[in-house]
Design a protein around this motif. Structure first.
Motif, PDB file in Angstrom:
ATOM      1  N   MET A 102       0.867  -1.144   0.056  1.00 31.10           N
ATOM      2  CA  MET A 102      -0.095   0.122   0.020  1.00 31.10           C
ATOM      3  C   MET A 102       0.870   1.322   0.074  1.00 31.10           C
ATOM      4  N   VAL A 103       0.455   2.346  -0.751  1.00 28.88           N
ATOM      5  CA  VAL A 103       1.254   3.468  -0.815  1.00 28.88           C
ATOM      6  C   VAL A 103       0.665   4.348  -0.020  1.00 28.88           C
ATOM      7  N   GLU A 104       1.357   5.154   0.873  1.00 28.89           N
ATOM      8  CA  GLU A 104       0.850   6.166   1.750  1.00 28.89           C
ATOM      9  C   GLU A 104       1.481   7.506   1.470  1.00 28.89           C
ATOM     10  N   TYR A 105       0.670   8.651   1.272  1.00 32.19           N
ATOM     11  CA  TYR A 105       0.896   9.961   0.951  1.00 32.19           C
ATOM     12  C   TYR A 105       0.829  11.072   2.348  1.00 32.19           C
ATOM     13  N   VAL A 106       1.691  11.934   2.440  1.00 35.42           N
ATOM     14  CA  VAL A 106       1.467  12.798   3.495  1.00 35.42           C
ATOM     15  C   VAL A 106       1.577  14.117   2.515  1.00 35.42           C
ATOM     16  N   ARG A 107       0.529  15.000   2.778  1.00 32.34           N
ATOM     17  CA  ARG A 107       0.414  16.618   2.274  1.00 32.34           C
ATOM     18  C   ARG A 107       1.244  17.465   3.636  1.00 32.34           C
ATOM     19  N   ALA A 108       2.087  18.054   3.161  1.00 29.42           N
ATOM     20  CA  ALA A 108       2.673  18.811   4.466  1.00 29.42           C
ATOM     21  C   ALA A 108       3.243  20.195   3.745  1.00 29.42           C
ATOM     22  N   PRO A 125       5.319   8.064  11.553  1.00 31.74           N
ATOM     23  CA  PRO A 125       4.174   7.876  12.373  1.00 31.74           C
ATOM     24  C   PRO A 125       3.854   9.188  12.807  1.00 31.74           C
ATOM     25  N   VAL A 126       3.327  10.036  11.988  1.00 29.48           N
ATOM     26  CA  VAL A 126       3.036  11.088  12.379  1.00 29.48           C
ATOM     27  C   VAL A 126       1.290  11.582  11.933  1.00 29.48           C
ATOM     28  N   GLU A 127       0.833  12.455  12.760  1.00 29.71           N
ATOM     29  CA  GLU A 127      -0.586  12.809  12.577  1.00 29.71           C
ATOM     30  C   GLU A 127      -0.738  14.210  12.120  1.00 29.71           C
ATOM     31  N   GLU A 128      -1.970  14.729  11.612  1.00 30.30           N
ATOM     32  CA  GLU A 128      -2.191  16.196  10.913  1.00 30.30           C
ATOM     33  C   GLU A 128      -1.728  17.087  12.253  1.00 30.30           C
ATOM     34  N   GLY A 129      -1.140  18.263  11.855  1.00 31.46           N
ATOM     35  CA  GLY A 129      -0.787  19.241  12.801  1.00 31.46           C
ATOM     36  C   GLY A 129       0.757  18.802  13.300  1.00 31.46           C
ATOM     37  N   ASP A 130       1.276  17.556  13.289  1.00 31.53           N
ATOM     38  CA  ASP A 130       2.669  17.327  13.621  1.00 31.53           C
ATOM     39  C   ASP A 130       3.773  18.030  12.801  1.00 31.53           C
ATOM     40  N   VAL A 131       4.886  18.290  13.345  1.00 29.37           N
ATOM     41  CA  VAL A 131       5.916  18.697  12.560  1.00 29.37           C
ATOM     42  C   VAL A 131       6.970  17.428  12.334  1.00 29.37           C
ATOM     43  N   PHE A 132       7.520  17.507  11.294  1.00 28.19           N
ATOM     44  CA  PHE A 132       8.597  16.287  11.191  1.00 28.19           C
ATOM     45  C   PHE A 132       9.575  16.671  10.220  1.00 28.19           C
ATOM     46  N   CYS A 142      12.193  18.646   1.200  1.00 29.96           N
ATOM     47  CA  CYS A 142      11.297  19.203   0.426  1.00 29.96           C
ATOM     48  C   CYS A 142      11.448  18.884  -0.883  1.00 29.96           C
ATOM     49  N   PRO A 143      10.368  18.311  -1.616  1.00 25.39           N
ATOM     50  CA  PRO A 143      10.537  18.216  -3.034  1.00 25.39           C
ATOM     51  C   PRO A 143      10.301  19.453  -3.878  1.00 25.39           C
ATOM     52  N   SER A 144       9.818  20.549  -3.373  1.00 26.28           N
ATOM     53  CA  SER A 144       9.562  21.635  -3.877  1.00 26.28           C
ATOM     54  C   SER A 144      10.875  22.669  -3.927  1.00 26.28           C
ATOM     55  N   CYS A 145      11.521  22.735  -2.703  1.00 25.70           N
ATOM     56  CA  CYS A 145      12.828  23.612  -2.800  1.00 25.70           C
ATOM     57  C   CYS A 145      14.138  22.771  -2.803  1.00 25.70           C
ATOM     58  N   LYS A 146      13.806  21.680  -2.609  1.00 25.08           N
ATOM     59  CA  LYS A 146      14.919  20.484  -2.323  1.00 25.08           C
ATOM     60  C   LYS A 146      15.879  20.718  -1.310  1.00 25.08           C
ATOM     61  N   ARG A 147      15.187  21.577  -0.028  1.00 27.95           N
ATOM     62  CA  ARG A 147      16.164  21.289   0.948  1.00 27.95           C
ATOM     63  C   ARG A 147      16.178  20.148   1.854  1.00 27.95           C
ATOM     64  N   HIS A 148      17.301  19.652   2.414  1.00 30.41           N
ATOM     65  CA  HIS A 148      17.381  18.462   3.053  1.00 30.41           C
ATOM     66  C   HIS A 148      17.070  18.824   4.478  1.00 30.41           C
ATOM     67  N   ASP A 149      16.385  17.694   5.190  1.00 29.47           N
ATOM     68  CA  ASP A 149      16.152  17.839   6.820  1.00 29.47           C
ATOM     69  C   ASP A 149      15.164  19.141   6.965  1.00 29.47           C
ATOM     70  N   ALA A 150      14.444  19.451   5.960  1.00 32.98           N
ATOM     71  CA  ALA A 150      13.347  20.511   6.055  1.00 32.98           C
ATOM     72  C   ALA A 150      12.096  20.101   7.076  1.00 32.98           C
ATOM     73  N   ARG A 151      11.891  21.243   7.909  1.00 35.18           N
ATOM     74  CA  ARG A 151      10.736  21.031   8.857  1.00 35.18           C
ATOM     75  C   ARG A 151       9.527  21.188   8.004  1.00 35.18           C
ATOM     76  N   LEU A 152       8.488  20.229   8.089  1.00 35.57           N
ATOM     77  CA  LEU A 152       7.625  19.944   7.489  1.00 35.57           C
ATOM     78  C   LEU A 152       6.177  19.919   8.494  1.00 35.57           C
ATOM     79  N   GLU A 153       5.072  20.690   8.272  1.00 37.15           N
ATOM     80  CA  GLU A 153       3.929  20.338   9.011  1.00 37.15           C
ATOM     81  C   GLU A 153       2.817  19.656   8.283  1.00 37.15           C
ATOM     82  N   VAL A 154       2.577  18.550   8.958  1.00 35.01           N
ATOM     83  CA  VAL A 154       1.644  17.607   8.157  1.00 35.01           C
ATOM     84  C   VAL A 154       0.074  18.281   8.101  1.00 35.01           C
TER      85      VAL A 154
END
Length: 71
Positions: free
Chosen positions: A1-7, A42-49, A53-65
């Protein structure tokens, strides 16, 4: 199963920012991105992990679910 996270990679991206800036001041590109995983972190909506970032290519970016989906 493929899982997607929009962040969100919050705050406008600023060129030339160093990685030694405290986490709460690290800039982002401001884009909402879709990340595809075989097994999502293992994240939920509102979490930061950290991930690349595939948009700006920054590694180790802080993303909010925004949304988690599985197909």
């Amino acid at each position: 199963m493929v899982e997607y996270v929009r962040a969100l990679h919050p705050n406008p991206e600023q060129d030339g920012m160093a990685d030694d800036i405290p986490d709460e001041k690290v800039p982002g590109c401001g884009d909402t991105v879709l990340l595809e995983y075989d097994e999502a972190p293992p994240v939920e909506e509102g979490d930061v992990f950290r991930d690349s970032c595939p948009s700006c290519k920054r590694h180790d970016a802080r993303l909010e679910v925004v949304e988690i989906r599985a197909e």
